[in-house]
Write a protein that holds these residues in place. Structure first.
Motif, PDB file in Angstrom:
ATOM      1  N   ILE A 190       0.802  -1.217   0.000  1.00 50.43           N
ATOM      2  CA  ILE A 190       0.000   0.000   0.000  1.00 50.43           C
ATOM      3  C   ILE A 190       0.837   1.270   0.000  1.00 50.43           C
ATOM      4  N   PHE A 191       2.037   1.239   0.581  1.00 45.88           N
ATOM      5  CA  PHE A 191       2.850   2.439   0.668  1.00 45.88           C
ATOM      6  C   PHE A 191       3.886   2.562  -0.448  1.00 45.88           C
ATOM      7  N   LYS A 192       4.337   1.454  -1.008  1.00 40.14           N
ATOM      8  CA  LYS A 192       5.436   1.532  -1.973  1.00 40.14           C
ATOM      9  C   LYS A 192       5.109   1.003  -3.355  1.00 40.14           C
ATOM     10  N   ASN A 193       4.048   0.241  -3.491  1.00 34.15           N
ATOM     11  CA  ASN A 193       3.772  -0.353  -4.803  1.00 34.15           C
ATOM     12  C   ASN A 193       2.292  -0.721  -4.902  1.00 34.15           C
ATOM     13  N   VAL A 205       8.233   6.443   0.529  1.00 36.76           N
ATOM     14  CA  VAL A 205       7.047   5.884  -0.100  1.00 36.76           C
ATOM     15  C   VAL A 205       7.190   5.952  -1.607  1.00 36.76           C
ATOM     16  N   GLY A 206       6.300   5.278  -2.304  1.00 33.60           N
ATOM     17  CA  GLY A 206       6.356   5.246  -3.758  1.00 33.60           C
ATOM     18  C   GLY A 206       5.824   6.523  -4.388  1.00 33.60           C
ATOM     19  N   ARG A 207       5.268   6.382  -5.575  1.00 36.14           N
ATOM     20  CA  ARG A 207       4.782   7.553  -6.304  1.00 36.14           C
ATOM     21  C   ARG A 207       3.365   7.932  -5.915  1.00 36.14           C
ATOM     22  N   SER A 208       2.687   7.082  -5.172  1.00 32.85           N
ATOM     23  CA  SER A 208       1.275   7.235  -4.884  1.00 32.85           C
ATOM     24  C   SER A 208       0.956   8.500  -4.102  1.00 32.85           C
ATOM     25  N   GLY A 209       0.042   9.314  -4.644  1.00 28.87           N
ATOM     26  CA  GLY A 209      -0.397  10.510  -3.942  1.00 28.87           C
ATOM     27  C   GLY A 209      -1.197  10.185  -2.700  1.00 28.87           C
TER      28      GLY A 209
END
Length: 258
Positions: free
Chosen positions: A150-153, A174-178
């Motif tokens: 959920i936080f990185k991919n 964290v990944g790219r997720s806003g």
């Protein structure tokens, strides 16, 4: 469609659009790439599988592909997708899961970005051509996008990569997720910042928290952050956890020249 809402009609959809739909009373949103002909390519996790956060979120966030009720009455187009995980293709109805349809905006201005208080709706990053977007989505449909986290991919990370080809270089953030960055920014603004001790009034605390939240969201956006790199989709093969592959000799020489 504007600052207040990214809602879009089905007739306005174009192949290569990054779309999303809110789940569980706007608790989170599920993202995918519209492939045309009523099909959506998206990244899901199977029902009953932990996301791996080690928090209550593992029990709150449900499968994005289908609900248990839907498994009792499979879609006539997609069949029963309730036990599927990874990158899958679904009809638009199954993707929306009875929710409304929204389009993710690319290349927005900083003012527009900050005017959207909820993360996971837009980015300052520019989108590649629809041909490149669909090529990446189709390739990942066949080869996968690593392990869902959920936080990185997550599903938004998948859609953003399809649209931009950008991957995060570091493995400590964290990944790219806003959505993920907004969550982390909100927690940091309330709990972690020493600036909260500068005022004791409710309005002062609210102002400090809001300012920190906006700054944290902005600097973590994929269009602003520096720890990203354009990676061809073919290089993701053999990277099950999407660890950034080593740059090629040509990329290293180009970086030195720059």
């Amino acid at each position: 469609m504007g600052v207040l809402s990214n809602k879009i009609s089905r007739d306005a959809l174009k192949p290569g659009d990054h779309i999303y739909s809110w789940r569980n009373a706007y608790l989170y949103s599920h993202h995918g790439i519209y492939a045309g002909s009523g099909k959506v390519i998206h990244f899901t996790r199977g029902p009953g599988q932990e996301i791996g956060t080690g928090t209550l979120l593992d029990n709150v966030i449900f499968s994005s592909s289908a609900s248990s009720d839907r498994s009792k009455c499979p879609c006539p187009v997609c069949g029963d997708q309730s036990n599927l995980s990874g990158v899958i293709s679904s009809c638009l109805d199954c993707f929306l899961w009875d929710g409304d349809l929204y389009v993710f905006k690319y290349g927005v201005s900083p003012v527009f970005f900050l005017a959207k208080p909820r993360g996971g709706t837009c980015t300052l990053a520019l989108s590649d051509s629809s041909e490149d977007v669909l090529l990446r989505a189709s390739f990942l449909l066949e080869n996968g996008f690593g392990v869902y986290n959920i936080f990185k991919n997550n599903c938004e990370d998948f859609a953003i990569y399809c649209k931009t080809g950008l991957l995060v270089v570091t493995d400590i953030s964290v990944g790219r997720s806003g959505q993920a960055t907004a969550f982390v920014a909100a927690v940091s603004a309330v709990v972690s910042s020493p600036l909260r001790f500068l005022t004791t009034s409710f309005s002062g605390l609210a102002a400090v928290g809001c300012g920190l939240y906006c700054v944290s969201r902005y600097v973590a956006d994929i269009g602003v952050r520096r720890d990203v790199m354009k990676v061809p989709v073919e290089r993701l093969i053999g990277c099950p956890e999407l660890v950034m592959p080593e740059p090629t000799e040509t990329e290293t020489k180009t970086a030195k020249q720059d």
